[in-house]
Design a protein around this motif. Structure first.
Motif, PDB file in Angstrom:
ATOM      1  N   ASN A  70       0.713  -1.120  -0.140  1.00  0.00           N
ATOM      2  CA  ASN A  70       0.169  -0.226  -0.138  1.00  0.00           C
ATOM      3  C   ASN A  70       0.645   1.118   0.286  1.00  0.00           C
ATOM      4  O   ASN A  70       0.584   2.229   0.521  1.00  0.00           O
ATOM      5  CB  ASN A  70      -1.368  -0.015   1.005  1.00  0.00           C
ATOM      6  CG  ASN A  70      -0.222   0.167   2.462  1.00  0.00           C
ATOM      7  OD1 ASN A  70       0.876   0.198   2.545  1.00  0.00           O
ATOM      8  ND2 ASN A  70      -0.461  -0.260   3.823  1.00  0.00           N
ATOM      9  N   GLY A  71       2.218   1.225  -0.162  1.00  0.00           N
ATOM     10  CA  GLY A  71       3.300   2.306  -0.195  1.00  0.00           C
ATOM     11  C   GLY A  71       3.717   2.535   1.085  1.00  0.00           C
ATOM     12  O   GLY A  71       3.952   3.611   0.912  1.00  0.00           O
ATOM     13  N   GLN A  72       3.515   2.028   2.024  1.00  0.00           N
ATOM     14  CA  GLN A  72       4.218   2.346   3.718  1.00  0.00           C
ATOM     15  C   GLN A  72       5.085   1.765   3.910  1.00  0.00           C
ATOM     16  O   GLN A  72       5.463   0.979   3.789  1.00  0.00           O
ATOM     17  CB  GLN A  72       3.077   2.125   4.356  1.00  0.00           C
ATOM     18  CG  GLN A  72       2.663   2.440   6.071  1.00  0.00           C
ATOM     19  CD  GLN A  72       1.659   1.161   6.882  1.00  0.00           C
ATOM     20  OE1 GLN A  72       0.749   0.640   7.165  1.00  0.00           O
ATOM     21  NE2 GLN A  72       1.364   2.087   7.906  1.00  0.00           N
ATOM     22  N   TYR A  73       5.717   3.130   4.716  1.00  0.00           N
ATOM     23  CA  TYR A  73       7.074   2.619   4.917  1.00  0.00           C
ATOM     24  C   TYR A  73       6.850   1.693   6.675  1.00  0.00           C
ATOM     25  O   TYR A  73       6.898   2.661   7.197  1.00  0.00           O
ATOM     26  CB  TYR A  73       8.103   4.240   4.970  1.00  0.00           C
ATOM     27  CG  TYR A  73       8.479   4.140   3.640  1.00  0.00           C
ATOM     28  CD1 TYR A  73       9.867   3.748   2.634  1.00  0.00           C
ATOM     29  CD2 TYR A  73       7.353   4.750   2.948  1.00  0.00           C
ATOM     30  CE1 TYR A  73       9.955   4.479   1.658  1.00  0.00           C
ATOM     31  CE2 TYR A  73       7.600   5.381   1.373  1.00  0.00           C
ATOM     32  CZ  TYR A  73       8.662   5.278   1.525  1.00  0.00           C
ATOM     33  OH  TYR A  73       9.513   5.161   0.159  1.00  0.00           O
ATOM     34  N   ILE A  74       7.484   1.287   6.684  1.00  0.00           N
ATOM     35  CA  ILE A  74       7.530  -0.052   7.590  1.00  0.00           C
ATOM     36  C   ILE A  74       8.754  -0.584   8.231  1.00  0.00           C
ATOM     37  O   ILE A  74       9.979  -0.784   7.335  1.00  0.00           O
ATOM     38  CB  ILE A  74       6.914  -1.288   7.490  1.00  0.00           C
ATOM     39  CG1 ILE A  74       5.517  -0.952   7.202  1.00  0.00           C
ATOM     40  CG2 ILE A  74       6.514  -1.908   9.173  1.00  0.00           C
ATOM     41  CD1 ILE A  74       4.343  -0.006   8.344  1.00  0.00           C
ATOM     42  N   LEU A  75       9.824  -0.056   9.536  1.00  0.00           N
ATOM     43  CA  LEU A  75      10.764  -0.714  10.277  1.00  0.00           C
ATOM     44  C   LEU A  75      10.762  -1.512  11.164  1.00  0.00           C
ATOM     45  O   LEU A  75      10.306  -0.989  12.279  1.00  0.00           O
ATOM     46  CB  LEU A  75      11.287   1.013  10.423  1.00  0.00           C
ATOM     47  CG  LEU A  75      12.778   0.818  11.001  1.00  0.00           C
ATOM     48  CD1 LEU A  75      13.493   0.715  10.579  1.00  0.00           C
ATOM     49  CD2 LEU A  75      13.405   1.967  12.490  1.00  0.00           C
ATOM     50  N   HIS A  76      10.860  -2.091  10.794  1.00  0.00           N
ATOM     51  CA  HIS A  76      10.784  -3.775  11.317  1.00  0.00           C
ATOM     52  C   HIS A  76      12.166  -4.720  11.627  1.00  0.00           C
ATOM     53  O   HIS A  76      12.737  -4.726  11.006  1.00  0.00           O
ATOM     54  CB  HIS A  76       9.719  -4.357  10.953  1.00  0.00           C
ATOM     55  CG  HIS A  76       7.860  -4.474  11.287  1.00  0.00           C
ATOM     56  ND1 HIS A  76       6.618  -4.066  10.976  1.00  0.00           N
ATOM     57  CD2 HIS A  76       7.622  -2.803  12.667  1.00  0.00           C
ATOM     58  CE1 HIS A  76       5.828  -4.151  11.957  1.00  0.00           C
ATOM     59  NE2 HIS A  76       6.302  -2.858  12.590  1.00  0.00           N
ATOM     60  N   ARG A  77      11.859  -5.540  12.171  1.00  0.00           N
ATOM     61  CA  ARG A  77      12.732  -6.973  12.210  1.00  0.00           C
ATOM     62  C   ARG A  77      12.430  -7.859  11.870  1.00  0.00           C
ATOM     63  O   ARG A  77      11.463  -8.180  12.026  1.00  0.00           O
ATOM     64  CB  ARG A  77      12.737  -6.926  14.162  1.00  0.00           C
ATOM     65  CG  ARG A  77      14.033  -7.926  14.040  1.00  0.00           C
ATOM     66  CD  ARG A  77      14.761  -8.681  14.820  1.00  0.00           C
ATOM     67  NE  ARG A  77      14.451  -7.039  16.239  1.00  0.00           N
ATOM     68  CZ  ARG A  77      15.692  -6.028  15.689  1.00  0.00           C
ATOM     69  NH1 ARG A  77      16.371  -6.599  15.266  1.00  0.00           N
ATOM     70  NH2 ARG A  77      15.412  -4.995  16.769  1.00  0.00           N
ATOM     71  N   ILE A  78      13.593  -8.407  10.864  1.00  0.00           N
ATOM     72  CA  ILE A  78      13.671 -10.153  10.726  1.00  0.00           C
ATOM     73  C   ILE A  78      13.302 -11.089  11.500  1.00  0.00           C
ATOM     74  O   ILE A  78      14.237 -10.978  12.068  1.00  0.00           O
ATOM     75  CB  ILE A  78      14.018 -10.053   9.184  1.00  0.00           C
ATOM     76  CG1 ILE A  78      14.145  -9.322   7.956  1.00  0.00           C
ATOM     77  CG2 ILE A  78      14.621 -11.153   8.414  1.00  0.00           C
ATOM     78  CD1 ILE A  78      15.757  -9.636   6.742  1.00  0.00           C
TER      79      ILE A  78
END
Length: 135
Positions: free
Chosen positions: A53-61
């Motif tokens: 949806n174009g949202q930037y996300i900062l998460h962990r693998i």
């Protein structure tokens, strides 16, 4: 941001939100993002990716699978599946917390990542219990 990373530069910004608590507090820490050097990335890497949806996300693998990455925020219990390497625009190189730089290669940072991923099942139980009893 994408262009800077694609050219091999670094991007430093202050993330917002609570999905990466307790490591990243809302608008308190700064992160240094660099272009991913490995394909595939590794378990425990903190990635900046773009959702469909174009949202930037900062998460962990959380896991590396044949059909993509399993990714989750440190303060979440719902996993995202099949995040493709092509969606990842950067990986965290380091964090500034309380004015002190912490490299993602730091022993204590690595220990935190492993412990936090290891306790995921307990986190899931905590959030589910909270959801059931407080709602």
């Amino acid at each position: 941001m994408k262009e800077t990373l694609q050219k091999g530069g670094e991007v430093i910004f202050t993330p917002s939100g609570s999905s990466m608590l307790p490591l990243l507090r809302n608008r308190k820490e700064k992160v240094c993002i660099v272009k991913p050097q490995e394909n595939p990335l590794k378990k425990y890497d903190m990635t900046l990716f773009v959702r469909n949806n174009g949202q930037y996300i900062l998460h962990r693998i959380l896991a590396v699978k044949a059909d993509g990455y399993v990714i989750i925020g440190d303060n979440q219990y719902v996993k995202e599946y099949r995040v493709q390497h092509s969606q990842v625009i950067g990986v965290v190189k380091g964090i500034w917390r309380n004015g002190k730089y912490i490299s993602c290669e730091d022993f204590w940072y690595q220990a935190y990542c492993r412990a936090w991923v290891w306790i995921y099942p307990l986190r899931w139980l905590y959030f589910r219990a909270k959801q059931l009893f407080l709602e």
